[in-house]
Write a protein that holds these residues in place. Structure first.
Motif, PDB file in Angstrom:
ATOM      1  N   ALA A 106       0.832  -1.207   0.000  1.00 44.19           N
ATOM      2  CA  ALA A 106       0.000   0.000   0.000  1.00 44.19           C
ATOM      3  C   ALA A 106       0.867   1.257   0.000  1.00 44.19           C
ATOM      4  CB  ALA A 106      -0.928  -0.001   1.216  1.00 44.19           C
ATOM      5  N   ALA A 107       1.930   1.242   0.811  1.00 45.03           N
ATOM      6  CA  ALA A 107       2.842   2.395   0.849  1.00 45.03           C
ATOM      7  C   ALA A 107       3.515   2.596  -0.501  1.00 45.03           C
ATOM      8  CB  ALA A 107       3.891   2.188   1.949  1.00 45.03           C
ATOM      9  N   LEU A 108       3.923   1.498  -1.136  1.00 46.94           N
ATOM     10  CA  LEU A 108       4.535   1.585  -2.465  1.00 46.94           C
ATOM     11  C   LEU A 108       3.540   2.121  -3.494  1.00 46.94           C
ATOM     12  CD1 LEU A 108       6.626  -1.717  -2.709  1.00 46.94           C
ATOM     13  CD2 LEU A 108       7.503   0.625  -2.996  1.00 46.94           C
ATOM     14  N   ALA A 109       2.306   1.653  -3.414  1.00 45.41           N
ATOM     15  CA  ALA A 109       1.280   2.104  -4.356  1.00 45.41           C
ATOM     16  C   ALA A 109       1.047   3.602  -4.232  1.00 45.41           C
ATOM     17  CB  ALA A 109      -0.018   1.340  -4.109  1.00 45.41           C
ATOM     18  N   VAL A 110       1.022   4.104  -2.988  1.00 46.21           N
ATOM     19  CA  VAL A 110       0.818   5.538  -2.781  1.00 46.21           C
ATOM     20  C   VAL A 110       1.982   6.329  -3.376  1.00 46.21           C
ATOM     21  CG1 VAL A 110       0.602   7.370  -1.063  1.00 46.21           C
ATOM     22  CG2 VAL A 110      -0.626   5.221  -0.738  1.00 46.21           C
ATOM     23  N   VAL A 111       3.210   5.846  -3.174  1.00 44.82           N
ATOM     24  CA  VAL A 111       4.377   6.528  -3.736  1.00 44.82           C
ATOM     25  C   VAL A 111       4.303   6.563  -5.259  1.00 44.82           C
ATOM     26  CG1 VAL A 111       6.875   6.339  -4.106  1.00 44.82           C
ATOM     27  CG2 VAL A 111       5.935   6.084  -1.805  1.00 44.82           C
ATOM     28  N   ILE A 112       3.999   5.426  -5.860  1.00 47.47           N
ATOM     29  CA  ILE A 112       3.956   5.332  -7.329  1.00 47.47           C
ATOM     30  C   ILE A 112       2.849   6.210  -7.909  1.00 47.47           C
ATOM     31  CG2 ILE A 112       3.493   3.768  -9.255  1.00 47.47           C
ATOM     32  CD1 ILE A 112       4.827   1.541  -7.558  1.00 47.47           C
ATOM     33  N   LEU A 113       1.672   6.150  -7.308  1.00 52.86           N
ATOM     34  CA  LEU A 113       0.552   6.942  -7.820  1.00 52.86           C
ATOM     35  C   LEU A 113       0.773   8.440  -7.595  1.00 52.86           C
ATOM     36  CD1 LEU A 113      -2.367   4.634  -6.667  1.00 52.86           C
ATOM     37  CD2 LEU A 113      -1.651   5.057  -9.018  1.00 52.86           C
ATOM     38  N   THR A 114       1.372   8.785  -6.465  1.00 56.67           N
ATOM     39  CA  THR A 114       1.647  10.189  -6.180  1.00 56.67           C
ATOM     40  C   THR A 114       2.715  10.739  -7.114  1.00 56.67           C
ATOM     41  OG1 THR A 114       1.111   9.786  -3.841  1.00 56.67           O
ATOM     42  CG2 THR A 114       2.244  11.840  -4.352  1.00 56.67           C
ATOM     43  N   TRP A 115       3.613   9.869  -7.564  1.00 56.35           N
ATOM     44  CA  TRP A 115       4.685  10.290  -8.463  1.00 56.35           C
ATOM     45  C   TRP A 115       4.125  10.954  -9.731  1.00 56.35           C
ATOM     46  CZ3 TRP A 115       9.706  10.921  -7.931  1.00 56.35           C
ATOM     47  CH2 TRP A 115      10.521  11.023  -9.063  1.00 56.35           C
ATOM     48  N   ARG A 116       2.943  10.541 -10.140  1.00 53.60           N
ATOM     49  CA  ARG A 116       2.329  11.077 -11.356  1.00 53.60           C
ATOM     50  C   ARG A 116       1.893  12.533 -11.190  1.00 53.60           C
ATOM     51  NH1 ARG A 116      -2.168   6.720 -12.791  1.00 53.60           N
ATOM     52  NH2 ARG A 116      -2.675   8.376 -14.314  1.00 53.60           N
ATOM     53  N   ILE A 117       1.689  12.968  -9.935  1.00 52.82           N
ATOM     54  CA  ILE A 117       1.251  14.349  -9.702  1.00 52.82           C
ATOM     55  C   ILE A 117       2.268  15.105  -8.848  1.00 52.82           C
ATOM     56  CG2 ILE A 117      -1.215  13.834  -9.929  1.00 52.82           C
ATOM     57  CD1 ILE A 117      -1.372  13.713  -6.867  1.00 52.82           C
ATOM     58  N   ARG A 118       3.512  14.624  -8.848  1.00 54.12           N
ATOM     59  CA  ARG A 118       4.539  15.193  -7.969  1.00 54.12           C
ATOM     60  C   ARG A 118       4.805  16.670  -8.250  1.00 54.12           C
ATOM     61  NH1 ARG A 118       6.739  12.354 -11.937  1.00 54.12           N
ATOM     62  NH2 ARG A 118       8.594  13.105 -13.040  1.00 54.12           N
ATOM     63  N   ALA A 119       4.676  17.079  -9.512  1.00 55.02           N
ATOM     64  CA  ALA A 119       4.951  18.475  -9.845  1.00 55.02           C
ATOM     65  C   ALA A 119       3.933  19.414  -9.202  1.00 55.02           C
ATOM     66  CB  ALA A 119       4.957  18.660 -11.362  1.00 55.02           C
ATOM     67  N   GLU A 120       2.654  18.996  -9.198  1.00 48.58           N
ATOM     68  CA  GLU A 120       1.604  19.839  -8.626  1.00 48.58           C
ATOM     69  C   GLU A 120       1.445  19.639  -7.128  1.00 48.58           C
ATOM     70  OE1 GLU A 120       1.105  17.515 -10.900  1.00 48.58           O
ATOM     71  OE2 GLU A 120       0.369  18.398 -12.772  1.00 48.58           O
TER      72      GLU A 120
END
Length: 303
Positions: A88-102
């Motif tokens: 779950a922690a990995l999934a949050v990191v990966i999914l958040t990576w897509r919006i890291r700029a904003e």
């Protein structure tokens, strides 16, 4: 009308969250609370050394063998949750990576959770190798509380706009909230120390030396009552001024009342293991609620 149009025009668009990010974030929060509950079950049933090895359960076996007692099953069950929790922690990191700029705020929080989850796995190994050293057990629980707070912070920020934030409450209210947070931290730390020196240390053969658990229970209770009084003041202040954190201060008060009632009852009735476990989980939820309350002191500038 023109003024309203101008404000709307300058308001940044709300970041579009990846489809499965809310599910992953909630799963991370729930699993981190759940592992506190199962970790409490390990301690309260004396199953801390049910699995004598780490990362294996027994020499040559990853899972409990038939010869082992239910203690091994309880300990192994707690370890098993670590897998989904890490995913779950990995999934949050990966999914958040897509919006890291904003959403740099969410990116930082997601990496913090992942790093602490990995740290917990290492600390868990040392706890087994050191045969439930009180300092390590207390540290292990404290880190779990911190992770729960960070995952709660992630959820709170996820549903708000990103970008700059501004104070949304009077300065005095903000100061009092931070003082209350400090008092809450003292209560939790004293609770960790008290439990570590009480009868539920994780294994029936582990003997704690040094601090007197009865005296520590009083040191744990006194700041608890101070914290309760501070939260009552916060609720009254927020209600009278209709401040942004009102709902969360009321939630914090409700959780804290239940926590105090459970704590008093367990202290006066010989520390029933089930209630001690409930007290441990409530401590995590109280800390998480405090975290969200603090975050509500500010609002996005564009809100």
């Amino acid at each position: 009308m023109s003024g309203a149009t101008s404000v709307t025009a300058t308001r940044p668009a709300r970041t579009q969250l990846p489809r499965f990010l809310p599910f992953a974030a909630w799963a991370s929060f729930v699993l981190n609370v759940l592992i506190i509950a199962t970790g409490g079950a390990v301690r309260l049933t004396g199953s801390g050394l049910g699995c004598t090895e780490w990362p294996l359960c027994t020499p040559g076996s990853l899972v409990p063998t038939e010869e082992l007692s239910y203690h091994a099953l309880i300990e192994f069950g707690n370890r098993t949750i670590s897998g989904p929790l890490l995913l779950a922690a990995l999934a949050v990191v990966i999914l958040t990576w897509r919006i890291r700029a904003e959403r740099k705020d969410l990116s930082v929080l997601s990496w913090l959770v992942l790093g602490l989850v990995l740290l917990q796995a290492v600390v868990g190994g040392f706890i087994v190798w050191e045969e439930l050293a009180a300092v390590l057990v207390g540290f292990h629980y404290t880190v779990s509380l911190i992770i729960v707070c960070i995952t709660a912070a992630y959820l709170a920020r996820m549903y708000e706009r990103g970008g700059a934030r501004e104070r949304a409450v009077p300065k005095g209210f903000a100061i009092l909230t931070h003082v209350t947070t400090l008092a809450m931290a003292i209560v939790i730390i004293m609770g960790v120390i008290t439990t570590a020196n009480g009868p539920h240390s994780g294994d029936e053969n582990v003997v704690r030396d040094g601090f007197d658990a009865t005296f520590l229970s009083h040191l744990h209770a006194w700041p608890g009552y101070v914290t309760f009084a501070l939260v009552v003041v916060l609720v009254a202040w927020a209600y009278s001024r209709k401040l942004r954190p009102l709902l969360w201060t009321m939630t914090l008060l409700a959780v804290l009342v239940v926590q105090i009632l459970v704590g008093v009852y367990q202290a006066r009735n010989g520390l029933p293991p089930v209630l001690v476990g409930v007290h441990m989980v409530l401590a995590a939820l109280t800390a998480a609620t405090t975290t969200v309350t603090v975050l509500r002191l500010k609002r996005p500038v564009a809100e």
